[in-house]
Motif scaffolding. Sequence first.
Motif, short mmCIF file in Angstrom:
data_model
loop_
_atom_site.label_atom_id
_atom_site.label_comp_id
_atom_site.label_asym_id
_atom_site.label_seq_id
_atom_site.Cartn_x
_atom_site.Cartn_y
_atom_site.Cartn_z
N MET A 113 0.84 -1.18 0.00
CA MET A 113 0.00 0.00 0.00
C MET A 113 0.89 1.24 0.00
N PHE A 114 1.54 1.50 1.12
CA PHE A 114 2.50 2.60 1.18
C PHE A 114 3.88 1.99 1.00
N ASP A 115 4.63 2.56 0.10
CA ASP A 115 5.97 2.03 -0.15
C ASP A 115 6.96 2.82 0.69
N ILE A 116 7.20 2.35 1.91
CA ILE A 116 8.12 3.02 2.83
C ILE A 116 9.30 2.10 3.07
N ALA A 117 10.48 2.57 2.75
CA ALA A 117 11.69 1.78 2.97
C ALA A 117 12.06 1.83 4.44
N SER A 122 14.89 2.70 5.75
CA SER A 122 15.63 3.92 6.09
C SER A 122 14.67 5.09 6.32
N GLU A 123 13.59 5.16 5.54
CA GLU A 123 12.60 6.22 5.73
C GLU A 123 11.86 6.03 7.05
N LEU A 124 11.55 4.79 7.41
CA LEU A 124 10.89 4.50 8.67
C LEU A 124 11.78 4.85 9.86
N LEU A 144 13.16 8.58 14.41
CA LEU A 144 14.09 9.53 15.04
C LEU A 144 13.46 10.91 15.19
N VAL A 145 12.74 11.37 14.19
CA VAL A 145 12.08 12.68 14.28
C VAL A 145 10.99 12.63 15.36
#
Length: 120
Positions: A1-5, A7-9, A14-15
């Motif tokens: 559905m959402f293409d989240i790698a 590294s992005e996660l 961290l944010v």
Amino acid sequence: MFDIASSELLLVVLVALLVIGPKDLPKALRVVGKWVGKARGVAAHFRSGFDEMVRQSEIEELEKKWKAENERIMAAHPADPRADVVGDDPDTHIAETPVDTSPADTPPIDTPPTEMAAKT
């Protein structure tokens, strides 16, 4: 559905850790988890309703095809007008002469077993 790698996660985590803080982060994650669960439940309910509508339309289409095919077959092979009607139900018919379906070499049922053994 959402293409989240991954590294992005990791960047999002961290944010969130810096903005929310380590003390309130578990509480925030529980709230997010509940909202994600509700969203998945709504999506599953919508998908099952949509699948049911598609299934019903397919069934109705098949019933129309079967009815048309049945009418075509009934028109091609009309009922035998010589058939007798049994009882009050006009849909129940019997043939005028019964058909013998037993094999010719089979002895009658009332023949004793000793006579059957002697014939073979």
